[in-house]
Design an enzyme around this catalytic site. Structure first.
Site, PDB file in Angstrom:
ATOM      1  N   LYS A  59     -99.107  21.534 -12.778  1.00 24.25           N
ATOM      2  CA  LYS A  59     -99.038  20.634 -11.663  1.00 24.25           C
ATOM      3  C   LYS A  59     -98.341  21.179 -10.255  1.00 24.25           C
ATOM      4  N   GLY A 123     -86.417  24.087 -37.089  1.00 19.27           N
ATOM      5  CA  GLY A 123     -86.148  22.913 -38.097  1.00 19.27           C
ATOM      6  C   GLY A 123     -87.421  22.992 -39.080  1.00 19.27           C
ATOM      7  N   GLY A 193    -113.057  22.638 -19.990  1.00 21.55           N
ATOM      8  CA  GLY A 193    -112.338  21.408 -20.298  1.00 21.55           C
ATOM      9  C   GLY A 193    -111.327  21.323 -19.497  1.00 21.55           C
ATOM     10  N   GLU A 214    -119.166  27.714 -20.604  1.00 21.01           N
ATOM     11  CA  GLU A 214    -118.831  26.319 -21.424  1.00 21.01           C
ATOM     12  C   GLU A 214    -120.163  26.648 -22.551  1.00 21.01           C
ATOM     13  N   VAL A 248    -120.659  32.615 -26.430  1.00 17.82           N
ATOM     14  CA  VAL A 248    -119.851  33.739 -26.120  1.00 17.82           C
ATOM     15  C   VAL A 248    -119.993  34.520 -27.261  1.00 17.82           C
ATOM     16  N   SER A 280    -109.362  28.595 -22.854  1.00 19.63           N
ATOM     17  CA  SER A 280    -109.225  27.057 -22.859  1.00 19.63           C
ATOM     18  C   SER A 280    -110.202  26.398 -23.572  1.00 19.63           C
ATOM     19  N   GLY A 282    -109.379  24.410 -26.185  1.00 19.87           N
ATOM     20  CA  GLY A 282    -108.967  23.347 -27.188  1.00 19.87           C
ATOM     21  C   GLY A 282    -107.465  23.880 -27.860  1.00 19.87           C
ATOM     22  N   ARG A 283    -106.857  23.228 -28.503  1.00 17.26           N
ATOM     23  CA  ARG A 283    -105.577  23.264 -29.181  1.00 17.26           C
ATOM     24  C   ARG A 283    -105.467  22.884 -30.657  1.00 17.26           C
ATOM     25  N   HIS A 455    -104.084  -2.495   3.214  1.00 14.34           N
ATOM     26  CA  HIS A 455    -104.924  -2.006   4.156  1.00 14.34           C
ATOM     27  C   HIS A 455    -104.048  -0.873   5.094  1.00 14.34           C
TER      28      HIS A 455
HETATM   29  P1  FAD Z   1     -95.147  19.657 -27.322  1.00 12.55           P
HETATM   30  O1  FAD Z   1     -94.917  19.327 -25.975  1.00 12.55           O
HETATM   31  O2  FAD Z   1     -96.028  20.822 -28.046  1.00 12.55           O
HETATM   32  O3  FAD Z   1     -93.433  19.924 -27.887  1.00 12.55           O
HETATM   33  C1  FAD Z   1     -93.279  20.438 -29.323  1.00 12.55           C
HETATM   34  C2  FAD Z   1     -91.733  20.882 -29.242  1.00 12.55           C
HETATM   35  O4  FAD Z   1     -91.665  21.145 -30.638  1.00 12.55           O
HETATM   36  C3  FAD Z   1     -92.014  22.495 -28.517  1.00 12.55           C
HETATM   37  O5  FAD Z   1     -90.645  22.540 -27.721  1.00 12.55           O
HETATM   38  C4  FAD Z   1     -91.560  23.456 -29.788  1.00 12.55           C
HETATM   39  O6  FAD Z   1     -90.946  24.495 -29.365  1.00 12.55           O
HETATM   40  C5  FAD Z   1     -90.999  22.405 -30.703  1.00 12.55           C
HETATM   41  N1  FAD Z   1     -91.213  22.938 -32.171  1.00 12.55           N
HETATM   42  C6  FAD Z   1     -92.375  23.312 -32.896  1.00 12.55           C
HETATM   43  N2  FAD Z   1     -91.956  23.326 -34.306  1.00 12.55           N
HETATM   44  C7  FAD Z   1     -90.807  23.276 -34.151  1.00 12.55           C
HETATM   45  C8  FAD Z   1     -89.866  23.235 -35.439  1.00 12.55           C
HETATM   46  N3  FAD Z   1     -90.273  23.659 -36.714  1.00 12.55           N
HETATM   47  N4  FAD Z   1     -88.493  23.283 -35.219  1.00 12.55           N
HETATM   48  C9  FAD Z   1     -87.959  23.091 -34.009  1.00 12.55           C
HETATM   49  N5  FAD Z   1     -88.955  22.877 -32.951  1.00 12.55           N
HETATM   50  C10 FAD Z   1     -90.528  23.142 -33.124  1.00 12.55           C
HETATM   51  N6  FAD Z   1    -100.862  16.186 -20.962  1.00 12.55           N
HETATM   52  C11 FAD Z   1    -100.779  15.463 -20.251  1.00 12.55           C
HETATM   53  O7  FAD Z   1    -100.621  14.033 -20.298  1.00 12.55           O
HETATM   54  N7  FAD Z   1    -100.964  15.549 -18.697  1.00 12.55           N
HETATM   55  C12 FAD Z   1    -101.119  16.717 -18.257  1.00 12.55           C
HETATM   56  O8  FAD Z   1    -101.147  16.857 -17.257  1.00 12.55           O
HETATM   57  C13 FAD Z   1    -101.219  17.812 -19.258  1.00 12.55           C
HETATM   58  N8  FAD Z   1    -101.383  19.085 -18.710  1.00 12.55           N
HETATM   59  C14 FAD Z   1    -101.261  20.166 -19.517  1.00 12.55           C
HETATM   60  C15 FAD Z   1    -101.541  21.380 -19.110  1.00 12.55           C
HETATM   61  C16 FAD Z   1    -101.405  22.560 -20.045  1.00 12.55           C
HETATM   62  C17 FAD Z   1    -101.760  23.925 -19.337  1.00 12.55           C
HETATM   63  C18 FAD Z   1    -101.517  22.071 -21.431  1.00 12.55           C
HETATM   64  C19 FAD Z   1    -101.450  23.408 -22.306  1.00 12.55           C
HETATM   65  C20 FAD Z   1    -101.095  20.833 -21.813  1.00 12.55           C
HETATM   66  C21 FAD Z   1    -101.094  19.742 -21.094  1.00 12.55           C
HETATM   67  N9  FAD Z   1    -101.110  18.332 -21.506  1.00 12.55           N
HETATM   68  C22 FAD Z   1    -101.195  17.570 -20.386  1.00 12.55           C
HETATM   69  C23 FAD Z   1    -100.957  18.449 -22.818  1.00 12.55           C
HETATM   70  C24 FAD Z   1     -99.444  17.892 -23.278  1.00 12.55           C
HETATM   71  O9  FAD Z   1     -98.670  19.144 -22.852  1.00 12.55           O
HETATM   72  C25 FAD Z   1     -99.260  17.737 -24.734  1.00 12.55           C
HETATM   73  O10 FAD Z   1     -99.870  16.539 -25.188  1.00 12.55           O
HETATM   74  C26 FAD Z   1     -97.787  17.290 -25.112  1.00 12.55           C
HETATM   75  O11 FAD Z   1     -97.045  18.178 -24.615  1.00 12.55           O
HETATM   76  C27 FAD Z   1     -97.703  17.009 -26.492  1.00 12.55           C
HETATM   77  O12 FAD Z   1     -96.309  16.580 -26.634  1.00 12.55           O
HETATM   78  P2  FAD Z   1     -95.719  16.916 -28.166  1.00 12.55           P
HETATM   79  O13 FAD Z   1     -94.339  16.121 -27.954  1.00 12.55           O
HETATM   80  O14 FAD Z   1     -96.296  16.132 -29.225  1.00 12.55           O
HETATM   81  O15 FAD Z   1     -95.512  18.489 -28.350  1.00 12.55           O
HETATM   82  P1  NAI Z   2    -110.635  20.610 -24.072  1.00 15.74           P
HETATM   83  O1  NAI Z   2    -110.659  20.188 -25.217  1.00 15.74           O
HETATM   84  O2  NAI Z   2    -110.304  19.976 -22.913  1.00 15.74           O
HETATM   85  O3  NAI Z   2    -112.032  21.736 -23.427  1.00 15.74           O
HETATM   86  C1  NAI Z   2    -112.217  22.501 -24.386  1.00 15.74           C
HETATM   87  C2  NAI Z   2    -113.535  23.122 -23.759  1.00 15.74           C
HETATM   88  O4  NAI Z   2    -113.792  24.308 -24.459  1.00 15.74           O
HETATM   89  C3  NAI Z   2    -114.586  21.940 -24.461  1.00 15.74           C
HETATM   90  O5  NAI Z   2    -115.583  21.735 -23.263  1.00 15.74           O
HETATM   91  C4  NAI Z   2    -115.284  22.924 -25.431  1.00 15.74           C
HETATM   92  O6  NAI Z   2    -116.828  22.503 -25.525  1.00 15.74           O
HETATM   93  C5  NAI Z   2    -115.302  24.438 -24.918  1.00 15.74           C
HETATM   94  N1  NAI Z   2    -115.570  25.340 -25.941  1.00 15.74           N
HETATM   95  C6  NAI Z   2    -114.883  25.355 -27.260  1.00 15.74           C
HETATM   96  N2  NAI Z   2    -115.229  26.528 -27.859  1.00 15.74           N
HETATM   97  C7  NAI Z   2    -115.838  27.041 -26.876  1.00 15.74           C
HETATM   98  C8  NAI Z   2    -116.513  28.399 -27.164  1.00 15.74           C
HETATM   99  N3  NAI Z   2    -116.558  29.320 -28.118  1.00 15.74           N
HETATM  100  N4  NAI Z   2    -117.190  29.002 -25.912  1.00 15.74           N
HETATM  101  C9  NAI Z   2    -117.384  28.202 -24.950  1.00 15.74           C
HETATM  102  N5  NAI Z   2    -116.477  26.937 -24.837  1.00 15.74           N
HETATM  103  C10 NAI Z   2    -116.083  26.619 -25.788  1.00 15.74           C
HETATM  104  O7  NAI Z   2    -109.306  21.723 -24.255  1.00 15.74           O
HETATM  105  P2  NAI Z   2    -108.461  22.645 -23.323  1.00 15.74           P
HETATM  106  O8  NAI Z   2    -109.034  22.813 -21.871  1.00 15.74           O
HETATM  107  O9  NAI Z   2    -108.202  23.814 -24.051  1.00 15.74           O
HETATM  108  O10 NAI Z   2    -107.144  21.460 -23.386  1.00 15.74           O
HETATM  109  C11 NAI Z   2    -106.406  21.267 -24.613  1.00 15.74           C
HETATM  110  C12 NAI Z   2    -105.844  20.071 -24.417  1.00 15.74           C
HETATM  111  O11 NAI Z   2    -104.784  19.832 -23.247  1.00 15.74           O
HETATM  112  C13 NAI Z   2    -106.651  18.929 -23.654  1.00 15.74           C
HETATM  113  O12 NAI Z   2    -107.828  18.582 -24.636  1.00 15.74           O
HETATM  114  C14 NAI Z   2    -105.863  17.922 -23.127  1.00 15.74           C
HETATM  115  O13 NAI Z   2    -105.675  17.076 -24.344  1.00 15.74           O
HETATM  116  C15 NAI Z   2    -104.505  18.693 -22.952  1.00 15.74           C
HETATM  117  N6  NAI Z   2    -104.520  18.802 -21.439  1.00 15.74           N
HETATM  118  C16 NAI Z   2    -104.320  17.690 -20.611  1.00 15.74           C
HETATM  119  C17 NAI Z   2    -104.392  17.835 -19.182  1.00 15.74           C
HETATM  120  C18 NAI Z   2    -104.326  16.673 -18.352  1.00 15.74           C
HETATM  121  O14 NAI Z   2    -104.130  15.645 -18.799  1.00 15.74           O
HETATM  122  N7  NAI Z   2    -104.486  16.666 -17.251  1.00 15.74           N
HETATM  123  C19 NAI Z   2    -104.307  19.327 -18.621  1.00 15.74           C
HETATM  124  C20 NAI Z   2    -104.463  20.125 -19.660  1.00 15.74           C
HETATM  125  C21 NAI Z   2    -104.680  19.906 -20.828  1.00 15.74           C
END
Ligand code: FAD
Ligand code: NAI
Length: 476
Positions: A59, A123, A193, A214, A248, A280, A282-283, A455
Site C-alpha cells: 500500500k 518455534g 489475482g 492469467e 504458461v 503471483s 497464490g500462496r 453531501h
Molecule cells: P503471516 O502474516 O504470514 O505471519 C506469520 C508469521 O509467523 C511470520 O512473521 C513468520 O515469520 C512467522 N513464523 C512462521 N513460522 C514460524 C515458526 N515456526 N516460528 C516462529 N515464527 C514463525 N491481506 C489483506 O487483508 N489486505 C491486504 O491489503 C493484503 N495485501 C497483501 C499484499 C501482499 C503482497 C501479500 C503477499 C499479502 C497481502 N495480504 C493482504 C495477505 C496478508 O498478508 C495475509 O493474509 C496475512 O499476513 C496473514 O496473517 P497471518 O498472521 O496468518 O500470517
Molecule cells: P490470487 O489467488 O489472488 O490470484 C492468483 C491468480 O493466478 C489466479 O487468478 C489464478 O487463476 C492464477 N494462476 C494460478 N496458476 C497460474 C498459472 N500457472 N499461470 C497463470 N495464472 C495462474 O493469488 P495472489 O495474487 O498470489 O495473492 C495471494 C493472496 O494474497 C490473495 O488471494 C489474497 O488472499 C492475498 N492478498 C490480498 C490482498 C488484498 O487484500 N488487497 C493483496 C494481495 C494479496
C-alpha cells in the site's frame, strides 16, 4: 518440563498471531509470542507477511506510484503545472521501509504495553506433556517454553511456478516485487489475482510496460461479473495488458532478464521477453520448521493445518488461525480468528462471521465487496433484486476528478435483506465498511436508503445504489 511456563504460547507474530497474543493478554492470560522474522540487521520485525512484505509495503508503494501518476496525468486538469517530473525509486523504497518499520515498532510497543513475552526465533513442537506443549525456540539462543494452549499462526508463503523457482532478482515473489531497485522497462506478471493487479499497477504507473498472463479465461472470477468487467475496462484503458486463458510453458531466467513461453487463448505459441517477472499465482500455508509430526498435528493435502469452525485443531488445546488454515488469506480474517480463539480459550463465545468478511483490491479504481455476487445468487436459485449507481452521477467523485465505476447492491427479492454489496471506484476500500456493518446487522437495502449520508461524499453513491434496488434513485 521447560523453565518457562505460559498459559498461551502463540507461534507467529503476523496479524493473526500478534492480535491473538494481545487479546489473550487482555483477558488475563500469561502469554508468549514467538516470531522468527528478521529485519535487514537480523533483529526482530514483528507483523509477519502483512507488515513486512504484504499489505503495508504494497500500500505504501501504491500510494507513491499513485501520486506520481496524478502528478503526470491528473494535475494538469486542475491547472497545476509540473515540470521535470521524475521518480527517485531508492527514496520511494526507503519511505516504504520506514512505513514498515513504524509498524514493526508499533507491535513491539503493544507487546510491552500488554505484557506479552516476545521470543525471537523459530518455534517448533517438541512434545505434549502434563503441563501442555513444549515448544523449542531456535533463535540467537535456543530455549524451551511450555504453553497450556498453543495458537499456531505461521502464515503462508508465495507459491512458485513449477520449474521456475524465485531467485528474487529476475523471477520475483511478492518479496522481491516490493524491492525492485529501478523501474523495469518490461515487466510480466503470471497470475492476475490480487497481487498481480496491485503490483502490476505500481510498476505500470511508474513507467513499466506491464503484461499479465492469467490461466483462467475469466477476469477476477471471484468478483461480481459486472464489477470485474468495469474494472477490466479501466485497466485496459490504463495500458495494463491482461492476457486471459493462457498456458504458461518454459520460463528461463538469464543475464538479460526472463523469457516466458506460453500459449495464448487461441492456442497459438507466444514468447515474451521481459526484464523482470513477478509470479503471483497464490500462496501456500506455511508449517516449515514447525515440526507438527512430533505431536501428531494434522495437516490437509494442501499443507494447511486442519481446523474446525472454531479454529480447533486435531489436538486438544492447540488452535490454528490465519493463512495457515482454510478460508480467505486476508489479514483481517486472521485478526478476527485470533481474537475469537483468545476469547474461546477464556471460555467466552468468540465468533467470526465468514459471510461478512470484506475484500478489497487496492488498484485504481479500487475494487471492494462483501457477501454474495450476482452469479452466486443465480447459481443458488435465490430470488434477488439488484440496484446500481455510477460514480459518474456523484458530485464528490466529479470534484475529485475520478468518476470511474459504481456501487451495486443485491438484496433478497422478498425481504429486501442485503445479500451482497460490490463496488469499483474511488476510495471504495473505505466505503465498503458501511456495507459490512449493514450486513452484520441484517439490514435491508431500504435501511441504507433511509439513512442520511453527508453531501457531497462518495458514500452518497452507496445510498443511491440502495435506492436503486427499489428503482428510485434521486440523482440518476
Ligand atoms: P503471516 O502474516 O504470514 O505471519 C506469520 C508469521 O509467523 C511470520 O512473521 C513468520 O515469520 C512467522 N513464523 C512462521 N513460522 C514460524 C515458526 N515456526 N516460528 C516462529 N515464527 C514463525 N491481506 C489483506 O487483508 N489486505 C491486504 O491489503 C493484503 N495485501 C497483501 C499484499 C501482499 C503482497 C501479500 C503477499 C499479502 C497481502 N495480504 C493482504 C495477505 C496478508 O498478508 C495475509 O493474509 C496475512 O499476513 C496473514 O496473517 P497471518 O498472521 O496468518 O500470517
Ligand atoms: P490470487 O489467488 O489472488 O490470484 C492468483 C491468480 O493466478 C489466479 O487468478 C489464478 O487463476 C492464477 N494462476 C494460478 N496458476 C497460474 C498459472 N500457472 N499461470 C497463470 N495464472 C495462474 O493469488 P495472489 O495474487 O498470489 O495473492 C495471494 C493472496 O494474497 C490473495 O488471494 C489474497 O488472499 C492475498 N492478498 C490480498 C490482498 C488484498 O487484500 N488487497 C493483496 C494481495 C494479496
Amino acid at each position: 518440563m521447560s523453565d518457562k511456563q505460559f498459559d498461551v504460547v502463540v507461534i507467529g507474530g503476523g496479524p493473526g498471531g500478534y492480535v491473538a497474543a494481545i487479546r489473550a493478554a487482555q483477558l488475563g492470560f500469561n502469554v508468549a509470542c514467538i516470531d522468527e522474522w528478521k529485519n535487514a540487521k537480523g533483529g526482530p520485525a514483528l507483523g509477519g507477511t502483512c507488515t513486512n512484505i504484504g499489505c503495508i509495503p504494497s500500500k505504501a508503494l501504491l500510494q507513491s506510484s499513485e501520486h506520481f501518476e496524478h502528478a503526470g496525468h491528473a494535475f494538469a486538469d486542475h491547472g497545476i503545472k509540473v515540470e521535470g517530473l521524475g521518480i527517485d525509486v531508492a527514496k520511494m523504497l526507503a519511505r516504504k521501509d520506514n512505513v514498515v518499520k513504524q509498524n514493526n515498532d508499533g507491535i513491539v510497543y503493544l507487546f510491552k504495553k500488554n505484557k506479552v513475552a516476545f521470543f525471537h526465533g523459530r518455534g517448533s513442537f517438541v512434545k505434549a506433556s502434563d503441563a501442555g506443549y513444549e515448544i523449542k525456540v531456535a533463535g540467537a539462543n535456543e530455549e524451551s517454553i511450555t504453553g497450556k494452549h498453543i495458537i499456531v499462526a505461521t502464515g503462508s508463503n508465495a507459491r512458485p511456478l513449477p520449474g521456475a523457482p524465485f531467485d528474487e532478482e529476475n523471477i520475483l515473489s511478492n518479496d522481491g516485487a516490493l524491492r525492485v531497485g529501478a523501474v523495469p522497462k518490461k515487466l510480466a506478471l503470471i497470475g492476475s489475482g490480487v497481487i498481480g493487479l496491485e503490483m502490476g499497477s505500481v510498476w505500470r504507473r511508474l513507467g513499466s510496460e506491464v503484461t499479465v498472463l492469467e490461466a483462467l479465461p475469466t477476469f477476477l472470477g471471484a468478483v461480481d461479473e459486472q464489477i470485474a468487467k468495469e474494472a477490466k475496462k479501466a485497466f485496459d484503458k490504463q495500458g495494463l495488458k491482461i492476457n486471459l486463458g493462457v498456458n504458461v510453458g518454459e520460463v528461463k531466467s538469464g543475464k538479460n532478464g526472463v523469457s516466458i513461453a506460453y500459449t495464448d487463448a487461441k492456442g497459438e505459441a507466444q514468447k515474451l521477453e521481459v526484464d523482470k517477472l513477478i509470479v503471483s499465482i497464490g500462496r501456500i500455508p506455511n508449517t516449515i520448521g514447525l515440526n507438527p509430526e512430533s505431536v501428531g498435528l494434522q495437516l490437509d493435502e494442501r499443507g494447511a493445518i486442519v481446523v474446525d469452525d472454531e479454529c480447533k485443531t486435531s489436538l486438544p488445546n492447540v488452535w490454528a488461525i490465519g493463512d495457515v488454515v482454510r478460508g480467505p488469506m486476508l489479514a483481517h480474517k486472521a485478526e478476527e480468528e485470533g481474537v475469537a480463539v483468545a476469547e474461546r480459550i477464556a471460555g467466552q463465545h468468540g465468533h467470526v462471521n465468514f459471510n461478512t468478511i470484506p475484500w478489497v483490491i487496492y488498484t485504481s479504481p479500487e475494487i471492494a465487496w462483501v457477501g454474495q455476487t450476482e452469479q452466486q445468487l443465480k447459481a443458488s436459485g435465490r430470488a434477488y433484486k439488484a440496484g446500481t449507481f455510477p460514480f459518474l452521477a456523484n458530485g464528490r467523485a466529479r470534484a475529485l476528478g475520478d468518476t470511474t465505476g459504481m456501487v451495486k447492491f443485491l438484496a433478497d427479492a422478498a425481504t429486501d435483506e442485503i445479500l451482497g454489496v460490490h463496488m469499483v471506484g474511488p476510495m471504495v476500500s473505505e466505503l465498503i465498511s458501511e456495507a459490512v456493518v449493514a450486513m452484520e446487522f441484517k439490514a435491508s437495502a431500504e435501511d441504507i436508503a433511509r439513512i442520511c449520508h453527508a453531501h457531497p461524499s462518495l458514500s452518497e453513491a452507496t445510498k443511491e445504489a440502495a435506492l436503486a434496488v427499489d428503482k428510485r434513485t434521486l440523482n440518476f
